[in-house]
Design a protein around this motif. Structure first.
Motif, PDB file in Angstrom:
ATOM      1  N   LEU A   1       0.818  -1.205   0.000  1.00 21.07           N
ATOM      2  CA  LEU A   1       0.000   0.000   0.000  1.00 21.07           C
ATOM      3  C   LEU A   1       0.847   1.247   0.000  1.00 21.07           C
ATOM      4  N   LYS A   2       0.171   2.353  -0.311  1.00 21.44           N
ATOM      5  CA  LYS A   2       0.780   3.678  -0.348  1.00 21.44           C
ATOM      6  C   LYS A   2      -0.074   4.570   0.547  1.00 21.44           C
ATOM      7  N   VAL A   3       0.550   5.300   1.454  1.00 18.50           N
ATOM      8  CA  VAL A   3      -0.166   6.185   2.361  1.00 18.50           C
ATOM      9  C   VAL A   3       0.319   7.612   2.138  1.00 18.50           C
ATOM     10  N   ARG A   4      -0.626   8.533   1.924  1.00 18.76           N
ATOM     11  CA  ARG A   4      -0.302   9.955   1.773  1.00 18.76           C
ATOM     12  C   ARG A   4      -0.862  10.697   2.979  1.00 18.76           C
ATOM     13  N   ILE A   5       0.019  11.373   3.698  1.00 13.88           N
ATOM     14  CA  ILE A   5      -0.392  12.214   4.817  1.00 13.88           C
ATOM     15  C   ILE A   5       0.176  13.590   4.541  1.00 13.88           C
ATOM     16  N   GLY A   6      -0.678  14.495   4.131  1.00 10.26           N
ATOM     17  CA  GLY A   6      -0.197  15.825   3.751  1.00 10.26           C
ATOM     18  C   GLY A   6       0.717  15.724   2.550  1.00 10.26           C
ATOM     19  N   ASP A   7       1.942  16.188   2.708  1.00  9.83           N
ATOM     20  CA  ASP A   7       2.924  16.145   1.631  1.00  9.83           C
ATOM     21  C   ASP A   7       3.770  14.883   1.652  1.00  9.83           C
ATOM     22  N   ARG A   8       3.657  14.103   2.719  1.00 13.15           N
ATOM     23  CA  ARG A   8       4.474  12.896   2.856  1.00 13.15           C
ATOM     24  C   ARG A   8       3.798  11.705   2.203  1.00 13.15           C
ATOM     25  N   VAL A   9       4.595  10.883   1.543  1.00 13.93           N
ATOM     26  CA  VAL A   9       4.106   9.648   0.928  1.00 13.93           C
ATOM     27  C   VAL A   9       4.926   8.494   1.486  1.00 13.93           C
ATOM     28  N   LEU A  10       4.228   7.540   2.067  1.00 11.05           N
ATOM     29  CA  LEU A  10       4.867   6.317   2.557  1.00 11.05           C
ATOM     30  C   LEU A  10       4.520   5.222   1.559  1.00 11.05           C
ATOM     31  N   ASP A  11       5.499   4.801   0.777  1.00  9.15           N
ATOM     32  CA  ASP A  11       5.255   3.851  -0.303  1.00  9.15           C
ATOM     33  C   ASP A  11       5.761   2.470   0.095  1.00  9.15           C
TER      34      ASP A  11
END
Length: 177
Positions: A151-161
């Motif tokens: 999965l890919k998580v976007r929190i604000g400007d951060r992307v956890l890929d």
């Protein structure tokens, strides 16, 4: 976003007044409904941003549309934007206001993309992992089969890929050098 600084200043001012009057939630809802109208009728936004139309005509149009539907605070704020010729920043101001309200409530908004539909248990586990420091996490989950897995998580400007596609891309980049 060309109006980021302007949007931040105006959103902070509106938030300050709304919090003094204990109207933060209602102003947020009203701004959301105004932005929904603008998004569903882009020609209205074109009229409001048109330099050939007088400010008074624009203010009259907005008053006809929103009088009685939004508070005097929001209507006066819209009139202020027209007086200052900042109507082109309405969308950014609305988004920035929501961010300020969320930050004050300790809420984080995140987008989660996964290769397959996540179960409620998986979403709750992810919420508990991301909801640190007493922050409450709201998800907008969607399925993207091109991620292959993970999965890919976007929190604000951060992307956890954490997707397979992302890992393969990072591996490909390391092979280049």
């Amino acid at each position: 976003m060309k109006n980021t600084v302007v949007a931040k200043r105006y959103a902070e001012a509106l938030y300050s007044v709304a919090s003094e009057r204990n109207q933060v939630d209602s102003v947020e809802k009203e701004l959301g409904s105004i932005l929904d109208v603008f998004n569903s009728h882009p020609e209205l936004m074109n009229v409001l941003e048109h330099p050939g139309i007088s400010i008074d005509a624009k203010k009259k149009q907005v008053a006809e549309l929103f009088q009685g539907r939004v508070s005097d605070l929001v209507l006066n704020f819209l009139n202020l934007l027209f007086d200052r010729r900042r109507q082109d920043a309405i969308v950014e101001i609305g988004a920035t206001y929501v961010e300020l309200a969320d930050a004050a409530r300790g809420r984080i908004k995140a987008e989660v993309e996964s290769a397959v539909q996540l179960s409620d248990e998986e979403l709750n586990a992810l919420k508990s992992k991301l909801g640190v420091n007493g922050k409450q996490v709201e998800f907008a989950a969607k399925v993207n089969p091109s991620l292959i897995g993970g999965l890919k998580v976007r929190i604000g400007d951060r992307v956890l890929d954490y997707s397979v596609t992302g890992q393969l891309e990072r591996f490909r980049q390391t092979l280049k050098y």
